[in-house]
Design an enzyme around this catalytic site. Structure first.
Site, short mmCIF file in Angstrom:
data_model
loop_
_atom_site.label_atom_id
_atom_site.label_comp_id
_atom_site.label_asym_id
_atom_site.label_seq_id
_atom_site.Cartn_x
_atom_site.Cartn_y
_atom_site.Cartn_z
N ASP A 1 0.71 -1.22 0.21
CA ASP A 1 -0.26 0.09 -0.02
C ASP A 1 0.77 1.15 -0.01
O ASP A 1 2.33 1.12 0.22
CB ASP A 1 -0.88 0.07 1.11
CG ASP A 1 -1.90 1.24 1.21
OD1 ASP A 1 -2.35 1.47 0.16
OD2 ASP A 1 -1.90 1.71 2.43
N SER A 2 0.37 2.49 -0.23
CA SER A 2 0.82 3.67 -0.22
C SER A 2 1.46 4.07 1.33
O SER A 2 1.87 5.11 1.49
CB SER A 2 0.16 4.56 -0.82
OG SER A 2 -0.88 4.94 -0.10
N CYS B 1 -4.42 -0.95 -2.31
CA CYS B 1 -4.52 0.61 -2.36
C CYS B 1 -5.76 0.67 -3.62
O CYS B 1 -5.20 0.28 -4.60
CB CYS B 1 -2.94 1.10 -2.67
SG CYS B 1 -2.92 2.75 -3.08
N ASN B 2 -6.49 1.29 -3.46
CA ASN B 2 -7.57 1.80 -4.45
C ASN B 2 -6.84 2.43 -5.66
O ASN B 2 -7.24 2.02 -6.55
CB ASN B 2 -8.75 2.69 -3.92
CG ASN B 2 -9.57 1.76 -2.83
OD1 ASN B 2 -9.08 1.29 -1.76
ND2 ASN B 2 -10.70 1.24 -3.25
N GLU C 1 -1.14 9.00 8.33
CA GLU C 1 0.15 8.51 8.07
C GLU C 1 1.21 9.37 9.20
O GLU C 1 2.11 8.88 9.65
CB GLU C 1 0.92 8.96 6.89
CG GLU C 1 0.30 8.19 5.88
CD GLU C 1 0.85 6.42 5.80
OE1 GLU C 1 2.09 6.40 6.32
OE2 GLU C 1 0.22 5.71 5.55
N CYS D 1 -10.79 4.07 -0.10
CA CYS D 1 -9.30 4.01 0.23
C CYS D 1 -9.07 3.07 1.26
O CYS D 1 -9.95 3.30 2.33
CB CYS D 1 -8.91 5.58 0.33
SG CYS D 1 -7.37 5.68 1.11
N THR D 2 -8.10 2.42 1.42
CA THR D 2 -7.91 1.33 2.43
C THR D 2 -7.57 2.05 3.63
O THR D 2 -7.48 1.47 4.80
CB THR D 2 -6.77 0.41 2.00
OG1 THR D 2 -5.61 1.06 1.71
CG2 THR D 2 -7.38 -0.70 0.73
N HIS D 3 -6.99 3.41 3.67
CA HIS D 3 -6.75 4.17 4.88
C HIS D 3 -8.07 4.28 5.83
O HIS D 3 -7.92 4.47 6.81
CB HIS D 3 -6.09 5.39 4.78
CG HIS D 3 -4.32 5.49 4.35
ND1 HIS D 3 -3.87 4.82 3.03
CD2 HIS D 3 -3.59 5.66 5.00
CE1 HIS D 3 -2.87 4.94 3.30
NE2 HIS D 3 -2.47 5.41 4.40
#
Length: 259
Positions: free
Chosen positions: A10-11, A73-74, A151, A183-185
């Site tokens: 992922d980012s 990550c989308n 983050e 978004c996976t976040h």
């Protein structure tokens, strides 16, 4: 191959929401997770740059023997997964916003989607909405600033509260009854959003569906790990390990890796 690890990238730390679903469903699988936090967020980058980063992450995971890669990550899914599937021989699992279930189940015929710019502007996103959201009003909001705050460890900050109030107001005005987290976040926002939104609004993401699809593909390829030996779970980040450790509640080993 069956005991080789599942690779996840992922980012940043957001894909840990996908990791947790995969780990819960398949607790015997070895897993390697890459948090490319040094390059987060991906959502505001060009398609070419997103592909470059996705290739870098993929090749690192392949070098570590991964048997399947989950693009957690989308933005990377919508901009790079076709290239990855056409270039590498192992299976790839992508992430798409849960537009289909929201569109099929909405009673008010109005749903909200909170996602990154990279996802909302992608061809795959528009194909999915065209296919499943006919007759449904979609209120799209780009969650600018959200990934950066997560983050930085500012999930429960005043800044986050201000952003979420701002992004959800037009959705509430449009009488949505589903909010899709694209978004996976964003699943980490659910406790906050549950306090902001009326109780009848359902908040959905694609985490469990991704875990189910990962298991299904492993079974189809006869590479599901049937061993009952304690799995090896490895996390790598190219920034400070503190935030990733905190989001994982210090339950797993997290190492710094320059990638």
């Amino acid at each position: 191959m069956s005991t080789n690890p599942i690779g996840i990238f992922d980012s940043g730390i957001g894909g840990t929401s996908i990791f947790k679903e995969i780990y819960a469903l398949m607790p015997h699988e070895n897993i390697i997770y890459l948090a490319d936090s040094a390059n987060a967020p991906y959502g505001n980058k060009s398609r070419e740059r997103i592909q470059e980063l996705s290739i870098k992450n993929t090749e690192l995971l392949i070098s570590k023997g991964c048997k399947i890669i989950v693009v957690a990550c989308n933005t990377a899914t919508t901009n790079a997964i076709d290239y990855l599937r056409n270039t590498y021989s192992i299976p790839f699992i992508g992430i798409e916003p849960a537009i289909k279930p929201a569109s099929l189940n909405t009673k008010t015929k109005s749903i909200g989607i909170l996602a990154t710019k990279g996802t909302l502007s992608s061809t795959l996103f528009h194909k999915t909405t065209d296919l499943y959201a006919n007759g449904v009003t979609i209120i799209e909001k780009e969650g600018e600033g959200i990934v950066t705050l997560i983050e930085e460890g500012k999930l429960y900050s005043n800044e986050m509260q201000v952003l979420l109030d701002k992004y959800t107001k037009p959705m509430l005005d449009a009488n949505i009854d589903y909010l899709v987290l694209g978004c996976t976040h964003y699943p980490y926002l659910t406790p906050i959003l549950s306090k902001i939104l009326p109780k009848h609004i359902k908040i959905i993401d694609s985490g469990f569906a991704v875990a189910q699809q990962t298991k299904s593909v492993l079974e189809q390829n006869s590479i599901l790990n049937t061993s009952i030996i304690k799995p090896l779970i490895e996390f790598y980040t190219n920034t400070n390990t503190t935030i990733l450790n905190e989001i994982l509640e210090r339950k797993f080993n997290v190492e710094y890796l320059d990638f």
